[in-house]
Design an enzyme around this catalytic site. Sequence first.
Site, PDB file in Angstrom:
ATOM      1  N   CYS A  33      15.004 -34.146   5.578  1.00  0.00           N
ATOM      2  CA  CYS A  33      13.902 -33.206   5.444  1.00  0.00           C
ATOM      3  C   CYS A  33      12.590 -33.847   5.883  1.00  0.00           C
ATOM      4  CB  CYS A  33      13.801 -32.752   3.997  1.00  0.00           C
ATOM      5  SG  CYS A  33      12.372 -31.735   3.732  1.00  0.00           S
ATOM      6  N   PRO A  85      22.421 -26.340   4.628  1.00  0.00           N
ATOM      7  CA  PRO A  85      21.407 -25.870   3.676  1.00  0.00           C
ATOM      8  C   PRO A  85      20.183 -25.327   4.402  1.00  0.00           C
ATOM      9  CG  PRO A  85      21.464 -28.279   3.755  1.00  0.00           C
ATOM     10  CD  PRO A  85      22.579 -27.797   4.629  1.00  0.00           C
ATOM     11  N   GLY A  98      23.437 -23.607  10.580  1.00  0.00           N
ATOM     12  CA  GLY A  98      22.372 -23.095   9.731  1.00  0.00           C
ATOM     13  C   GLY A  98      21.865 -21.760  10.241  1.00  0.00           C
ATOM     14  N   ARG A  99      20.836 -21.824  11.105  1.00  0.00           N
ATOM     15  CA  ARG A  99      20.200 -20.592  11.561  1.00  0.00           C
ATOM     16  C   ARG A  99      21.179 -19.666  12.287  1.00  0.00           C
ATOM     17  NH1 ARG A  99      15.767 -23.352  14.858  1.00  0.00           N
ATOM     18  NH2 ARG A  99      17.510 -24.828  14.982  1.00  0.00           N
TER      19      ARG A  99
HETATM   20  C1  LIG Z   1      14.486 -22.394   6.956  1.00  0.00           C
HETATM   21  C2  LIG Z   1      15.152 -23.719   6.951  1.00  0.00           C
HETATM   22  C3  LIG Z   1      15.389 -24.356   5.756  1.00  0.00           C
HETATM   23  C4  LIG Z   1      16.052 -25.584   5.751  1.00  0.00           C
HETATM   24  N1  LIG Z   1      16.335 -26.169   4.552  1.00  0.00           N
HETATM   25  C5  LIG Z   1      17.027 -27.338   4.513  1.00  0.00           C
HETATM   26  C6  LIG Z   1      17.384 -27.943   3.286  1.00  0.00           C
HETATM   27  O1  LIG Z   1      17.118 -27.420   2.203  1.00  0.00           O
HETATM   28  N2  LIG Z   1      18.049 -29.122   3.336  1.00  0.00           N
HETATM   29  C7  LIG Z   1      18.393 -29.731   4.526  1.00  0.00           C
HETATM   30  O2  LIG Z   1      19.006 -30.790   4.512  1.00  0.00           O
HETATM   31  N3  LIG Z   1      18.094 -29.165   5.688  1.00  0.00           N
HETATM   32  C8  LIG Z   1      17.425 -27.977   5.720  1.00  0.00           C
HETATM   33  N4  LIG Z   1      17.141 -27.393   6.914  1.00  0.00           N
HETATM   34  C9  LIG Z   1      17.733 -27.955   8.134  1.00  0.00           C
HETATM   35  C10 LIG Z   1      19.079 -27.278   8.418  1.00  0.00           C
HETATM   36  O3  LIG Z   1      20.030 -27.551   7.403  1.00  0.00           O
HETATM   37  C11 LIG Z   1      19.663 -27.732   9.758  1.00  0.00           C
HETATM   38  O4  LIG Z   1      19.848 -29.115   9.740  1.00  0.00           O
HETATM   39  C12 LIG Z   1      18.760 -27.360  10.924  1.00  0.00           C
HETATM   40  O5  LIG Z   1      18.263 -26.047  10.778  1.00  0.00           O
HETATM   41  C13 LIG Z   1      19.506 -27.458  12.260  1.00  0.00           C
HETATM   42  O6  LIG Z   1      20.647 -26.665  12.247  1.00  0.00           O
HETATM   43  P1  LIG Z   1      20.667 -25.159  12.852  1.00  0.00           P
HETATM   44  O7  LIG Z   1      20.135 -25.242  14.244  1.00  0.00           O
HETATM   45  O8  LIG Z   1      22.112 -24.774  12.782  1.00  0.00           O
HETATM   46  O9  LIG Z   1      19.770 -24.319  11.991  1.00  0.00           O
HETATM   47  C14 LIG Z   1      16.452 -26.185   6.953  1.00  0.00           C
HETATM   48  C15 LIG Z   1      16.174 -25.546   8.154  1.00  0.00           C
HETATM   49  C16 LIG Z   1      15.532 -24.324   8.167  1.00  0.00           C
HETATM   50  C17 LIG Z   1      15.278 -23.641   9.472  1.00  0.00           C
END
Ligand SMILES: Cc1cc2nc3c(=O)[nH]c(=O)nc-3n(C[C@H](O)[C@H](O)[C@H](O)COP(=O)(O)O)c2cc1C
Length: 384
Positions: free
Chosen positions: A101, A16, A226-227
Amino acid sequence: MHLGPLPLESNLFLSPLAGYTNLPFRLVVRELGGVGLCTTDLVNARSLIEQREKAFKLIETRPADSPLAVQLFGSVPAEMREAALMVEARGAASVDINMGCPVKKVCKVGGGSAMMTELDKTTALVRSMVEAVKIPVTAKMRLGWDDDNLTAPDLARALEDAGVAAIFVHGRTREQGFGGTVNLAGIRKVVAAVKTIPVIGNGDIVTPQAAKKMLDETGCAGVSIGRGAFYDPWIFKRTLEYLKNCSRRREDPLGTSGEKTNGGLPPEPAFDERVRVMRRHLDLMIEVFGGELGCRMFRKVAPWYAKRFGPCHEFNKQVVHLGTREQFDDILENYSRWRRQFLDDQGELQPRFQPAPMVASFMRDPASTQREHIPVPKGPVEVW
Ligand SMILES: Cc1cc2nc3c(=O)[nH]c(=O)nc-3n(C[C@H](O)[C@H](O)[C@H](O)COP(=O)(O)O)c2cc1C
């Protein structure tokens, strides 16, 4: 792989990302293939119960957007239970609880990462949700509040007892925010703490090789991206193919069945393919949010695609004013013309203009010039 009784086509998940993992983006990712389960942005349980339009927009879906997990946040058991029943009735395949979060607004009311610090209360809340719905309930957490409080293994074990179908764990603490390195050993401890349910690792997966390293070194059952998916919505398909090629190579080390080049790593998409998908993304944004809002929202999406275009400031400068689909075509046409000066005779970017390879924090070679840090999008996001 399965989430409880729910079969999934792959062990790759879309994390997410509030403000980004809306219906259009999920459809783009699914059309490209490779993803097993997509998750919505986090949704406030109380807003759903209060029938707020914004909350319903977050869970808007259609048959092609399946299987879908809806992520809820909140700390009042009755509200979380009722919201879980609502999303189940609307066809969600699973419901995920946000426990990671770090945003103040969410923690202040006892949701998000605050849940990691109150084991008994959190377990009771989760148990009551599991008892209320038939679909799998999962939990997404960080490793803990800070380095002195790495509570994820204990919490994961307690939640397994409460009946969750899987644990998603971002390998950082709340205190770390998005800085520092994703802690693979920390994720491994969560994997070791549970007995029967899958743990899905998360954090900084920007390449298929990073996914493989996290799977290999933590023993997690799947990974959530995610990103990395925002840079590269093709990452799921490429990762799935890469993982298959790696296991084929293990079974056939001499490559007698026809070895793929580049260590089994599928090539990155070409510029034209990136543009095709970016256009499709905009079309879906307009379809789902309407022309004006869709274009306005796309102003912050397009630059993510552009990060892999090579020199892109001319594109970014214009796309921040995006107002219509026709304007987007003009912007692209102008940009493609301008970009030609960086191409060689074959129409490829000259090597010195190619973007630096992406590299996960846990695969960084300090001596290299590889990109150091994955940017965190602006907006409400800077606090994630
Ligand atoms: C812009 C943004 C929004 C995010 N929104 C959520 C969210 O709504 N719920 C959640 O559990 N984590 C949220 N996260 C965390 C991501 O789900 C993820 O755990 C985190 O970005 C690390 O993974 P990644 O490096 O693949 O992005 C968010 C992260 C970012 C950067």
